[in-house]
Design a protein around this motif. Structure first.
Motif, mmCIF file in Angstrom:
data_model
loop_
_atom_site.group_PDB
_atom_site.id
_atom_site.type_symbol
_atom_site.label_atom_id
_atom_site.label_comp_id
_atom_site.label_asym_id
_atom_site.label_seq_id
_atom_site.Cartn_x
_atom_site.Cartn_y
_atom_site.Cartn_z
ATOM 1 N N LEU A 167 0.805 -1.213 0.000
ATOM 2 C CA LEU A 167 0.000 0.000 0.000
ATOM 3 C C LEU A 167 0.845 1.273 0.000
ATOM 4 O O LEU A 167 0.308 2.368 0.110
ATOM 5 N N SER A 168 2.145 1.133 -0.109
ATOM 6 C CA SER A 168 2.994 2.311 -0.096
ATOM 7 C C SER A 168 2.647 3.248 -1.237
ATOM 8 O O SER A 168 2.547 2.824 -2.393
ATOM 9 N N ALA A 169 2.463 4.543 -0.903
ATOM 10 C CA ALA A 169 2.183 5.571 -1.914
ATOM 11 C C ALA A 169 1.178 5.044 -2.939
ATOM 12 O O ALA A 169 1.512 4.827 -4.102
ATOM 13 N N PRO A 170 -0.089 4.813 -2.535
ATOM 14 C CA PRO A 170 -1.063 4.132 -3.401
ATOM 15 C C PRO A 170 -1.212 4.729 -4.793
ATOM 16 O O PRO A 170 -1.362 3.997 -5.776
ATOM 17 N N ALA A 171 -1.180 6.051 -4.902
ATOM 18 C CA ALA A 171 -1.359 6.669 -6.224
ATOM 19 C C ALA A 171 -0.237 6.282 -7.177
ATOM 20 O O ALA A 171 -0.447 6.161 -8.391
ATOM 21 N N GLN A 172 0.971 6.064 -6.625
ATOM 22 C CA GLN A 172 2.089 5.628 -7.455
ATOM 23 C C GLN A 172 1.898 4.196 -7.948
ATOM 24 O O GLN A 172 2.518 3.780 -8.927
ATOM 25 N N ARG A 173 1.048 3.438 -7.264
ATOM 26 C CA ARG A 173 0.773 2.050 -7.643
ATOM 27 C C ARG A 173 -0.473 1.938 -8.523
ATOM 28 O O ARG A 173 -0.934 0.838 -8.796
ATOM 29 N N GLY A 174 -1.041 3.070 -8.904
ATOM 30 C CA GLY A 174 -2.184 3.043 -9.808
ATOM 31 C C GLY A 174 -3.537 3.113 -9.132
ATOM 32 O O GLY A 174 -4.573 3.066 -9.808
ATOM 33 N N LEU A 234 -8.877 8.746 -3.974
ATOM 34 C CA LEU A 234 -9.915 8.415 -2.996
ATOM 35 C C LEU A 234 -9.531 7.179 -2.201
ATOM 36 O O LEU A 234 -9.676 7.148 -0.976
ATOM 37 N N PHE A 235 -9.034 6.172 -2.876
ATOM 38 C CA PHE A 235 -8.592 4.971 -2.169
ATOM 39 C C PHE A 235 -7.472 5.302 -1.192
ATOM 40 O O PHE A 235 -7.479 4.842 -0.045
ATOM 41 N N ALA A 236 -6.505 6.112 -1.629
ATOM 42 C CA ALA A 236 -5.399 6.483 -0.753
ATOM 43 C C ALA A 236 -5.908 7.173 0.508
ATOM 44 O O ALA A 236 -5.425 6.910 1.626
ATOM 45 N N GLY A 237 -6.892 8.047 0.357
ATOM 46 C CA GLY A 237 -7.452 8.731 1.521
ATOM 47 C C GLY A 237 -8.203 7.795 2.437
ATOM 48 O O GLY A 237 -8.079 7.874 3.674
ATOM 49 N N ILE A 238 -8.983 6.893 1.866
ATOM 50 C CA ILE A 238 -9.758 5.965 2.690
ATOM 51 C C ILE A 238 -8.830 4.995 3.426
ATOM 52 O O ILE A 238 -9.126 4.578 4.555
ATOM 53 N N VAL A 239 -7.690 4.652 2.817
ATOM 54 C CA VAL A 239 -6.704 3.831 3.519
ATOM 55 C C VAL A 239 -6.257 4.518 4.805
ATOM 56 O O VAL A 239 -6.213 3.913 5.871
ATOM 57 N N ILE A 240 -5.935 5.806 4.708
ATOM 58 C CA ILE A 240 -5.509 6.544 5.897
ATOM 59 C C ILE A 240 -6.655 6.653 6.911
ATOM 60 O O ILE A 240 -6.457 6.497 8.120
#
Length: 399
Positions: A67-74, A78-84
């Motif tokens: 899950l590191s830097a989700p946007a860098q993984r595609g 929104l997903f990155a924010g919900i992870v946090i």
């Protein structure tokens, strides 16, 4: 979002089902995260907090989620924010570690690191084989660190071990999350030659780096915040961030981290609602559940409304991020608004639990205390309010 712990048959705290906006793969990955949090974090988080101990042993399992830097993984913003938010919902301290390391240190490598720096550092950092910290704030400079930064960097020719140029750092940093144990520090300093702001990747074991843990905190006790002093610390030119030439270059990073902290404010409210509702349904007073009292229902609905409104604002911010259009005033408004709603929500939750709301046995005291850190860091409520105020009036009231 599924409540944790859930109240069987009752609606989730994500009352408007914003989570449905995620793609099917993102929802599946979020389910994996929840399984990890339920098994590896939730049963132990309060004990870690009480003892002010960081659970380094879980980092390999956290890294395995990729899950590191989700946007860098595609993944979507929104997903990155919900992870946090979901991490925060279970343990604010773990979420803070995650965003400091991934959203500041790792994202800095992606955005500003040279090809050599990326090759040397990025894979290990992204997979948590090494950890990083973001050393910006100073003992005497928080909100005004951009103009008031006192940490200095002086370039010397031929001063590196390989005969190349080096830099000598002197100064101090404070409130550095992960700072006591991290392998690398991303240090911001003022160039003595021209006054510009430079960034450096500093091996935390270098001679002249002194780290000490900040004690006696009432919030984020699991996070190992540090005071760090640099005394004639020699850093090779190869470890200067070539992509940084002024403080303005850091704005993208700070805007991103401010968004993630606002998502923490969402997670805090979801957690407070989870705990308060469970307590209200189960706790008996005057021969009936607390949930049967009108004022208790009013408090719960206010908490829910705050959480849903905050989440809705952050969903829109995520959409703007996808368009490359989320500017700092919009982000500042979101962070200040969500922080204010969060403070109100956790205070209601603490009150609803009565005396049990001031002991960590019932989780609410931990949620309540951790909210104070979120209210302040990544731009205090007041500073973020004034950033938005400057945008809507055209005049600055900050200075």
């Amino acid at each position: 979002m599924t409540d944790a712990p859930s109240v069987a048959g009752l609606p989730a705290a994500d009352f408007f089902d914003f989570e449905a906006l995620l793609s099917a793969p993102e929802q599946a990955k979020l389910a994996q995260l929840r399984e990890f949090l339920a098994a590896e974090v939730a049963p132990y988080a309060t004990d870690w907090w009480n003892k002010a101990e960081f659970p380094a042993h879980i980092l390999p399992k956290l890294a395995a989620l990729e899950l590191s830097a989700p946007a860098q993984r595609g993944y979507s913003h929104l997903f990155a924010g919900i992870v946090i938010a979901e991490m925060t919902r279970v343990d604010t301290s773990l979420a803070t570690f995650f965003l400091v390391h991934h959203d500041l240190f790792v994202e800095s490598l992606y955005g500003f690191g040279s090809e050599d720096q990326k090759a040397r550092l990025l894979d290990d950092a992204a997979n948590l084989r090494t950890t990083g910290a973001f050393a910006l704030t100073e003992p005497e400079h928080g909100s005004d660190v951009a103009g008031g930064m006192e940490t200095r960097a002086r370039r010397i020719q031929g001063g590196a071990a390989d005969g190349g140029d080096a830099w000598v750092l002197n100064g101090a940093k404070r409130w550095i999350g992960n700072g006591t144990f991290c392998d690398y520090l991303l240090v911001w300093a003022r160039d003595e030659a021209d006054g510009g702001i430079r960034g450096f990747i500093v091996d935390a074991t270098l001679p002249g780096v002194h780290r000490s843990r900040i004690e006696n905190k009432i919030a984020l006790r699991t996070v190992q915040n540090a005071d760090i002093v640099f005394t004639d610390v020699r850093v090779a030119e190869a470890d200067r961030f070539a992509g940084i030439s002024s403080f303005e270059d850091t704005n993208e990073l700070l805007r991103g981290s401010r968004i993630m902290v606002a998502w923490q404010g969402v997670g805090q409210q979801l957690a407070a609602f989870d705990v308060a509702r469970q307590y209200a349904v189960e706790r008996q007073q005057f021969g009936r559940p607390l949930a049967k009292f009108q004022l208790v229902q009013q408090q719960l609905v206010t908490m829910l409304g705050n959480a849903v409104a905050s989440m809705g604002m952050m969903v829109r911010i995520a959409q703007l991020q996808e368009q490359g259009a989320a500017d700092m005033p919009q982000v500042a408004l979101a962070k200040s608004y969500v922080s204010a709603r969060m403070r109100e929500t956790v205070a209601m939750g603490r009150s609803l639990l009565g005396g049990n709301g001031i002991v960590t046995d019932y989780r609410m005291a931990k949620i309540f205390s951790d909210a104070e850190a979120i209210y302040t860091y990544e731009g205090s409520f007041e500073i973020n309010t004034l950033i938005a105020g400057r945008a809507v009036t055209g005049v600055s009231a900050i200075v």
